[in-house]
Design an enzyme around this catalytic site. Sequence first.
Site, PDB file in Angstrom:
ATOM      1  N   VAL A 260       0.813  -1.214   0.000  1.00  0.00           N
ATOM      2  CA  VAL A 260       0.000   0.000   0.000  1.00  0.00           C
ATOM      3  C   VAL A 260       0.848   1.267   0.000  1.00  0.00           C
ATOM      4  CG1 VAL A 260      -1.977  -1.118   1.106  1.00  0.00           C
ATOM      5  CG2 VAL A 260      -0.261   0.028   2.525  1.00  0.00           C
TER       6      VAL A 260
ATOM      7  N   ASN B  90      -7.177  -2.448   5.934  1.00  0.00           N
ATOM      8  CA  ASN B  90      -6.596  -2.928   7.176  1.00  0.00           C
ATOM      9  C   ASN B  90      -5.084  -2.772   7.227  1.00  0.00           C
ATOM     10  OD1 ASN B  90      -6.437  -4.752   9.696  1.00  0.00           O
ATOM     11  ND2 ASN B  90      -5.187  -5.865   8.185  1.00  0.00           N
TER      12      ASN B  90
ATOM     13  N   SER C 240      -8.019   3.158  15.196  1.00  0.00           N
ATOM     14  CA  SER C 240      -7.463   2.635  16.451  1.00  0.00           C
ATOM     15  C   SER C 240      -8.047   3.383  17.639  1.00  0.00           C
ATOM     16  CB  SER C 240      -5.942   2.794  16.451  1.00  0.00           C
ATOM     17  OG  SER C 240      -5.386   2.503  17.721  1.00  0.00           O
TER      18      SER C 240
ATOM     19  N   TYR D  16       1.936   7.324  15.344  1.00  0.00           N
ATOM     20  CA  TYR D  16       0.930   6.294  15.080  1.00  0.00           C
ATOM     21  C   TYR D  16      -0.462   6.815  15.423  1.00  0.00           C
ATOM     22  CZ  TYR D  16      -1.708   1.926  15.524  1.00  0.00           C
ATOM     23  OH  TYR D  16      -2.649   0.941  15.398  1.00  0.00           O
ATOM     24  N   ALA D  17      -0.600   7.413  16.617  1.00  0.00           N
ATOM     25  CA  ALA D  17      -1.899   7.929  17.039  1.00  0.00           C
ATOM     26  C   ALA D  17      -2.393   9.006  16.085  1.00  0.00           C
ATOM     27  CB  ALA D  17      -1.813   8.471  18.457  1.00  0.00           C
ATOM     28  N   ALA D  18      -1.492   9.896  15.657  1.00  0.00           N
ATOM     29  CA  ALA D  18      -1.885  10.959  14.737  1.00  0.00           C
ATOM     30  C   ALA D  18      -2.349  10.390  13.404  1.00  0.00           C
ATOM     31  CB  ALA D  18      -0.728  11.928  14.533  1.00  0.00           C
ATOM     32  N   SER D  19      -1.670   9.351  12.929  1.00  0.00           N
ATOM     33  CA  SER D  19      -2.066   8.743  11.651  1.00  0.00           C
ATOM     34  C   SER D  19      -3.430   8.083  11.760  1.00  0.00           C
ATOM     35  CB  SER D  19      -1.014   7.735  11.185  1.00  0.00           C
ATOM     36  OG  SER D  19      -1.023   6.547  11.951  1.00  0.00           O
ATOM     37  N   LYS D  20      -3.702   7.438  12.882  1.00  0.00           N
ATOM     38  CA  LYS D  20      -4.989   6.769  13.054  1.00  0.00           C
ATOM     39  C   LYS D  20      -6.118   7.769  13.315  1.00  0.00           C
ATOM     40  CE  LYS D  20      -3.861   2.477  12.384  1.00  0.00           C
ATOM     41  NZ  LYS D  20      -4.437   1.724  11.245  1.00  0.00           N
TER      42      LYS D  20
END
Length: 289
Positions: free
Chosen positions: A55, A81, A133, A146-150
């Site tokens: 991806v 996913n 998430s 990671y949190a910002a991307s989710k």
Amino acid sequence: MSKVIVVTGTASGLGKATVEKFSAEGWDVVATVRKEADLKVHDGNPRVRTLLLDVDDEGAAAGFAEAALAAFGRVDALVNNAGSYQMGPLEASTMEQVHGQFQTNVFGLIAVTKAFLPTFRAQRSGVVVNISSLTAEQGYPYNAAYAASKAAVATLSEALSMELAEFGIVVRAIMPGQHATRIFTKIDAAAEVPEDYQAGIASFFGATPMTGSSPSVTADAVYRAVLDPAPEQVRVYTGPDSEAIPHAKRILGPQEYWREFREAAVGRPSALFRTLVPAPGSEPLQRDV
């Protein structure tokens, strides 16, 4: 004629469980893996066609969509996913790592989604399910990128749910809590972490068990999300630690919830917070409201 779903990132974990759930329910599945070595992961399941897709390669999305449509002659739903997990203090994370986190979790997801939207729009139906998430609701320390991307995935899903509703396309964001998957064995960790951070890291990860719900919990939620025709509910919470969040915020209010969460994240949860938000992998609480 059987319905067809496309699921990305299916070599293990939530993706693999989602493939197994939909095929068991009579759907045909186009499943993607990133490595040639994983092409046989669904061998023995006659309802599954496994295709290679990285991806991160946005240019591959259009060709992949054509191949997915050709596999069974139609596509009714898409589950984005595929994702990656970058961990560590932001100061110690390289910009290459941060860009990579967004490339996989956001830009790659957008490219794949865009590739299928003309088909869904033409047939005036389709479901897009994006795996976000729990961290999109509350940014954990040492997981900032990671949190910002989710969070971007969740907000993108909300915008698309309104943008595409007139074409009969439903968009949802699944908000899994902590799950017992291989994600913790595939961490893109920050290197050369300053000593000043070590005590905080030890405190946080000492208070956060690397366990969680079975991937089948979220696979079941994805299945229900695909079948639900109502477009209004976008965020779908799965796992006891995630499902508890909307309830806890109603009880405590957003500001008090944030204060309680900050204490719990470093191993100092109050008795009330432990009651409202169960630990990852525990049984869900029974509630009257």
